[in-house]
Design a protein around this motif. Structure first.
Motif, PDB file in Angstrom:
ATOM      1  N   VAL A   1       0.842  -1.199   0.000  1.00 61.44           N
ATOM      2  CA  VAL A   1       0.000   0.000   0.000  1.00 61.44           C
ATOM      3  C   VAL A   1       0.875   1.246   0.000  1.00 61.44           C
ATOM      4  CG1 VAL A   1      -1.645   1.344   1.380  1.00 61.44           C
ATOM      5  CG2 VAL A   1      -2.005  -1.082   1.065  1.00 61.44           C
TER       6      VAL A   1
ATOM      7  N   ALA B   1       1.161   4.286  -2.575  1.00 62.10           N
ATOM      8  CA  ALA B   1       0.207   5.405  -2.628  1.00 62.10           C
ATOM      9  C   ALA B   1       0.751   6.629  -1.891  1.00 62.10           C
ATOM     10  CB  ALA B   1      -1.145   4.975  -2.067  1.00 62.10           C
TER      11      ALA B   1
ATOM     12  N   THR C   1       5.338   2.786 -11.434  1.00 58.34           N
ATOM     13  CA  THR C   1       4.015   3.338 -11.735  1.00 58.34           C
ATOM     14  C   THR C   1       4.126   4.747 -12.297  1.00 58.34           C
ATOM     15  OG1 THR C   1       3.067   2.020  -9.934  1.00 58.34           O
ATOM     16  CG2 THR C   1       1.737   3.824 -10.773  1.00 58.34           C
TER      17      THR C   1
ATOM     18  N   TRP D   1      -3.851   0.910 -13.318  1.00 61.09           N
ATOM     19  CA  TRP D   1      -3.863  -0.143 -12.301  1.00 61.09           C
ATOM     20  C   TRP D   1      -3.551  -1.524 -12.883  1.00 61.09           C
ATOM     21  CZ3 TRP D   1      -7.171  -4.201 -13.039  1.00 61.09           C
ATOM     22  CH2 TRP D   1      -8.221  -3.994 -13.941  1.00 61.09           C
TER      23      TRP D   1
ATOM     24  N   ALA E   1      -3.423   7.083  -5.861  1.00 58.01           N
ATOM     25  CA  ALA E   1      -4.390   6.004  -5.672  1.00 58.01           C
ATOM     26  C   ALA E   1      -4.092   4.838  -6.606  1.00 58.01           C
ATOM     27  CB  ALA E   1      -5.804   6.524  -5.905  1.00 58.01           C
ATOM     28  N   ALA E   2      -3.749   5.152  -7.856  1.00 52.94           N
ATOM     29  CA  ALA E   2      -3.418   4.100  -8.814  1.00 52.94           C
ATOM     30  C   ALA E   2      -2.190   3.316  -8.362  1.00 52.94           C
ATOM     31  CB  ALA E   2      -3.180   4.706 -10.192  1.00 52.94           C
TER      32      ALA E   2
ATOM     33  N   VAL F   1      -3.196   0.822  -5.760  1.00 52.80           N
ATOM     34  CA  VAL F   1      -3.895  -0.317  -6.363  1.00 52.80           C
ATOM     35  C   VAL F   1      -2.900  -1.235  -7.070  1.00 52.80           C
ATOM     36  CG1 VAL F   1      -5.619  -1.007  -8.060  1.00 52.80           C
ATOM     37  CG2 VAL F   1      -6.051   0.959  -6.587  1.00 52.80           C
TER      38      VAL F   1
ATOM     39  N   LEU G   1      -1.205  -3.371  -4.383  1.00 49.77           N
ATOM     40  CA  LEU G   1      -2.065  -4.411  -3.822  1.00 49.77           C
ATOM     41  C   LEU G   1      -2.357  -5.508  -4.830  1.00 49.77           C
ATOM     42  CD1 LEU G   1      -4.591  -2.318  -1.716  1.00 49.77           C
ATOM     43  CD2 LEU G   1      -2.768  -3.800  -0.891  1.00 49.77           C
ATOM     44  N   THR G   2      -2.555  -5.143  -6.095  1.00 49.96           N
ATOM     45  CA  THR G   2      -2.836  -6.171  -7.099  1.00 49.96           C
ATOM     46  C   THR G   2      -1.576  -6.897  -7.545  1.00 49.96           C
ATOM     47  OG1 THR G   2      -2.800  -4.432  -8.802  1.00 49.96           O
ATOM     48  CG2 THR G   2      -4.956  -5.118  -7.965  1.00 49.96           C
TER      49      THR G   2
END
Length: 665
Positions: free
Chosen positions: A69, A72, A131, A212, A340-341, A344, A347-348
């Motif tokens: 997490v 983020a 990211t 994401w 936020a992306a 995600v 987590l994914t």
């Protein structure tokens, strides 16, 4: 915003034009970051496993959650810290790249609890920076496809690097080779980020559709798509064959992801087929055994299909929404949305890995392969979503290509890995010196992870080498488990010790028992044992090889581990003992049973003699390796006599101690 045009002017002209092969820093940065992130995600497996051993599932889940997490808030902090400078997005990317390089170098130096903490922080930083880089490259028409191609090319380079290192990753090596990889990756990340920062800016930053989807790709990558050890174990082919094939498939996938189709109608149907094919191919690649020629062909076909369909879907997911609409009219990207992306994505990435592995200790109630099928389905949803429906241009259109310099760099790394794997492959046959000692060593290796959270295969090899056994019986051997760092322990130890090997899947096709032998292995048999009360499938691996003066049947066996599972262990031994086997036999492994137990009495009633009880010290314990309290590792023989038996105390490379015995002629 695009820090560099997605394609050269020559490539954008209808009709193609001359191809530009000069290195563009941003696609190259995405590729190198993908390689570094996959390496660190694999590294997080042993670190989280150590947390699990010390604090149970809640501690491991908390550590994983905080780690994945963290991208983020890290993204938000990087963007907030560069808000007042010119070009804040590329400045944040450069700052994150420098931070990642520092963490990566520190991880190479540390050990113990410090490595657990810093290693998990390095993972969070890597996911964050990747990211940001994908968001930056994806901005603008064609940039999403270029980003997808760069990610897949980086995954191919990751396979090449794994092959070059024998699948034992650099973070676990304190050798010049380990440091060379760490320094090279750190320098490449920083240098490319600096060069990307200097590229011209065309417009304010715009939203990246489907960002994401990076998480499912990373998760599938470490488990299936870029996991050469898993491919070798599942197919039954040598690592020197499956590794290059896997890397070549990813290179082909990168080319596919980077190209925009000529015709608008066909691709929509093609993507719909890909959305169905990807989950199916993922399940087949993980579930089908390569025990037959048809099985081998099916596994390899499924792996290539999964790679190509994932490429098609990822390229569509990151395409610009509405190609009739100019990129400049798309919504402006915000720091909050990108942060936020990133969360995600984190987590994914780890979620499917953890849930998939959890099933082996806490059964999910459904086949755990469904976790990865759902992960593949999530990527399919991204490819079929609004962003994925973008390519509707009537008539001829420009056809952006993946960056050729990036593809070339990945191809060179893959070629180096392939050459290394072929050169290190052990020919099938007895050791050159032909000496036979009559010694047997058994060891539960805990998938190569030591109590302090390290994966030190060289130290494991040295312990075995010092005892000079004819036969090595191993349990809990990882062949691609992320929990064990993604290493192919069977292939690595076979090459390092110059022993032939046989592998028997247990929990799944990538985790089980191994027999290493100085001589050739004949009449190899894999015997699945009754599941009983669970929670993990077990097996026995039997082969005939020379032990001392004569051929002997040897078995590596591992029984169910829960304390209350005595009826299951008894049933497993009854299955193993029927029908009786003639001739000299030696059985070694982790019985999860103590002296005097029903399991041991069953074996002694069948004529087996315990080496430790016959010629060793019955008071010596084997588990755990730090302050042992139980003797649950055994070597027993029937039709043979033992001259010596010793537990190798003080060896803390697994959660069990090794046991070595000498068989009398």
């Amino acid at each position: 915003m695009s820090t560099s045009p997605p394609t050269s002017a020559a490539e954008e002209r209808p009709g193609g034009g001359a191809a530009v092969t000069a290195l563009r820093p941003l696609p190259a940065l995405v590729a190198v970051l993908t390689l570094a992130t996959l390496e660190l995600v694999r590294c997080s497996g042993p670190l989280l496993d150590t947390t699990f051993v010390r604090g149970g599932a809640p501690a491991a889940a908390l550590a994983a959650g905080l780690t994945y997490v963290a991208p983020a808030p890290l993204t938000a902090l990087l963007l907030a810290g560069t808000r007042r400078v010119a070009r804040p997005w590329t400045a944040a990317l450069l700052g994150g790249a420098v931070l990642l390089a520092l963490f990566r170098l520190v991880v190479q130096q540390l050990a113990g609890d410090a490595r657990v903490v810093v290693g998990l922080l390095a993972v969070a930083v890597a996911v964050t920076v990747l990211t940001l880089a994908v968001a930056e490259l994806s901005d603008g028409d064609g940039g999403g496809r270029a980003a997808a191609a760069a990610v897949l090319a980086g995954a191919s380079g990751s396979v090449g690097l794994q092959l070059t290192l024998g699948t034992w990753d650099a973070p676990w090596r304190s050798t010049p080779a380990g440091w060379a990889v760490a320094v090279a990756v750190a320098l490449a990340v920083v240098l490319l980020a600096v060069l990307a920062r200097r590229e011209p800016v065309a417009a304010p930053p715009r939203k990246t559709p489907g960002l994401w989807a990076l998480g499912p790709v990373l998760s599938l990558g470490v488990l299936v798509l870029a996991n050469p050890a898993s491919a070798a174990a599942q197919s039954g082919l040598p690592l020197a064959v499956t590794g290059p094939l896997l890397g070549a498939g990813l290179l082909l996938a990168a080319v596919l992801a980077g190209r925009r189709p000529r015709q608008p109608a066909g691709p929509r149907r093609t993507v719909a087929v890909a959305a169905v094919a990807l989950p199916v191919a993922t399940a087949v690649a993980l579930q089908v055994s390569g025990a037959t020629a048809a099985g081998v062909a099916l596994v390899l076909t499924a792996l290539l299909s999964a790679q190509l369909t994932a490429a098609l879907l990822l390229g569509r997911a990151w395409s610009s929404p509405g190609t009739d609409e100019p990129a400049s009219s798309r919504p402006v990207r915000t720091s909050a949305a990108t942060a936020a992306a990133a969360g995600v994505v984190g987590l994914t990435t780890i979620g499917p890995v953890l849930v998939f592995q959890l099933d082996y200790d806490v059964p999910l109630g459904v086949p755990n392969v469904l976790v990865l099928v759902l992960t593949a389905a999530a990527l399919a949803v991204a490819g079929l979503g609004p962003a994925g429906g973008a390519d509707r241009r009537p008539g001829p259109t420009a056809r952006p290509r993946p960056d050729r310099a990036v593809l070339l760099g990945s191809a060179v790394l893959l070629l180096l890995g392939a050459v290394t794997a072929v050169a290190q492959a052990r020919p099938d046959g007895p050791a050159a010196d032909g000496r036979y000692t009559g010694r047997v060593l058994t060891w539960n290796l805990h998938y190569g992870v030591s109590p302090e959270g390290a994966v030190d295969l060289e130290a494991v090899a040295r312990v075995i080498e010092a005892e000079d056994p004819d036969v090595v019986l191993l349990q809990e051997v990882s062949r691609g488990w992320v929990q064990g760092g993604g290493v192919d322990m069977a292939s690595w130890l076979s090459q390092r010790l110059d022993r032939s090997f046989a592998f028997a899947p247990a929990a799944d096709g990538r985790f089980g028992n191994v027999v290493l032998a100085r001589g050739t292995l004949g009449d190899v048999r894999v015997q699945p044992l009754p599941y009983g009360a669970g929670p993990q499938r077990r097996s026995a691996l039997t082969a005939v090889t020379r032990l001392g003066a004569r051929p002997t049947t040897v078995t590596s066996i591992h029984l169910q581990h829960r304390a209350g599972n005595t009826p299951t262990r008894v049933a497993q031994l009854q299955a193993f003992l029927a029908p009786p086997r003639p001739g000299a036999q030696v059985v070694g492994g982790d019985l999860n049973a103590t002296p005097g137990s029903a399991e041991v009495r069953l074996l002694t009633a069948a004529g087996y003699v315990s080496a430790v009880d016959a010629v060793g010290d019955p008071a010596t314990l084997t588990d755990p390796s730090t302050g042992p309290t139980r003797r649950i590792d055994w070597v027993l023989g029937r039709g043979v006599a033992f001259a010596d038996a010793e537990v190798l105390t003080g060896v803390q490379l697994s959660d069990h101690l090794p046991l070595v015995v000498a068989v009398r002629p």
